[in-house]
Design an enzyme around this catalytic site. Sequence first.
Site, PDB file in Angstrom:
ATOM      1  CD  GLU A  65      -2.676   1.145   2.684  1.00  0.00           C
ATOM      2  OE1 GLU A  65      -3.811   1.549   2.398  1.00  0.00           O
ATOM      3  OE2 GLU A  65      -1.952   1.225   3.656  1.00  0.00           O
ATOM      4  CG  HIS A 164       1.845   4.841   7.457  1.00  0.00           C
ATOM      5  ND1 HIS A 164       2.192   3.594   7.576  1.00  0.00           N
ATOM      6  CD2 HIS A 164       2.621   5.711   6.662  1.00  0.00           C
ATOM      7  CE1 HIS A 164       3.456   3.636   6.806  1.00  0.00           C
ATOM      8  NE2 HIS A 164       3.667   4.752   6.430  1.00  0.00           N
ATOM      9  CB  CYS A 251       0.128  -1.965   5.223  1.00  0.00           C
ATOM     10  SG  CYS A 251      -0.557  -1.303   6.830  1.00  0.00           S
TER      11      CYS A 251
HETATM   12  C1  CIR Z   1       7.273   0.384   7.938  1.00  0.00           C
HETATM   13  O1  CIR Z   1       7.842   0.736   8.825  1.00  0.00           O
HETATM   14  O2  CIR Z   1       7.309   0.990   6.828  1.00  0.00           O
HETATM   15  C2  CIR Z   1       6.620  -1.242   7.814  1.00  0.00           C
HETATM   16  N1  CIR Z   1       7.105  -1.933   8.912  1.00  0.00           N
HETATM   17  C3  CIR Z   1       4.777  -0.860   8.045  1.00  0.00           C
HETATM   18  C4  CIR Z   1       4.348  -0.271   7.152  1.00  0.00           C
HETATM   19  C5  CIR Z   1       2.814  -0.378   7.241  1.00  0.00           C
HETATM   20  N2  CIR Z   1       2.164   0.460   6.141  1.00  0.00           N
HETATM   21  C6  CIR Z   1       1.065   1.079   6.333  1.00  0.00           C
HETATM   22  O3  CIR Z   1       0.649   1.605   7.486  1.00  0.00           O
HETATM   23  N3  CIR Z   1       0.471   1.566   5.216  1.00  0.00           N
END
Ligand code: CIR
Length: 256
Positions: A65, A164, A251
Amino acid sequence: MFTRAIVRPPGPHFQDGLTTVNLGIPDVALALKQHEQYCQTLLQCGLNLIRLPANDGFPDSTFVEDVAVITPRGCILTLPGAASRAGEVATIKETLTDYFPDLFQIEAPGTLDGGDICDADGHYFIGISKRTNEAGAQQLADILLGMGYSTSMIDVRDIPTILHLKTGMTWLGDGRLAVNEVLAGHPALQGYELIHTAVGEEYAANCIRVNDDLIIAAGFPVFEKAVLALGYRVILVGMSEFSKQDGGLSCLSLRF
Ligand code: CIR
């Protein structure tokens, strides 16, 4: 109405990705199982899946995402704010070009993660976060405005529990948003019906409405009861291993 979703399973080094929470080290085998359950759920909702191969060079790349914002009027490639994730965009560009020949692109010094964008039926909430900076948010707002959409910005930089914007809120459709208490007072959300998550159930605020179904994370009984009472057709998915890496249901796919 969504017809497709892009997904990518976690790779063997999923546990080496970024995290801000202290929930332990994810079990990769279980994460793979949960990912497959997630894929089966999207299929059950009637979506066709575009399955990308795992990309172990990017341990967070299962969170597809964040690399694009897809609207009914076009697709924008992002520029993720975490240095370790910026290269993920190139790994998905070709697939997106098959569906959206004219891609927009967020450019430096702007940064933007798709997880900061919440589409409320053509009004886009844009989170300014530790990942999405003001320049990136403004670039996206200009692109969306050019497509005929409206936007509002929500600054979440000072909220430690929100990585986010969509960590703390989801558009449920029907004029409703699921929200964490920390976001509920924001002026941009006034005028919507807010479904508050209970204390200790904040993670449940990240859920996904897929056409007639609402997919929510398993293990949040107060939230589950609330959305069932509102008449949603609810499907539960186990998310324990993704939650350890700050990831939620939204995500794990790009839906369009
Ligand atoms: C990060 O820190 O980028 C990943 N471990 C988690 C991303 C989660 N993505 C989202 O909330 N869209």
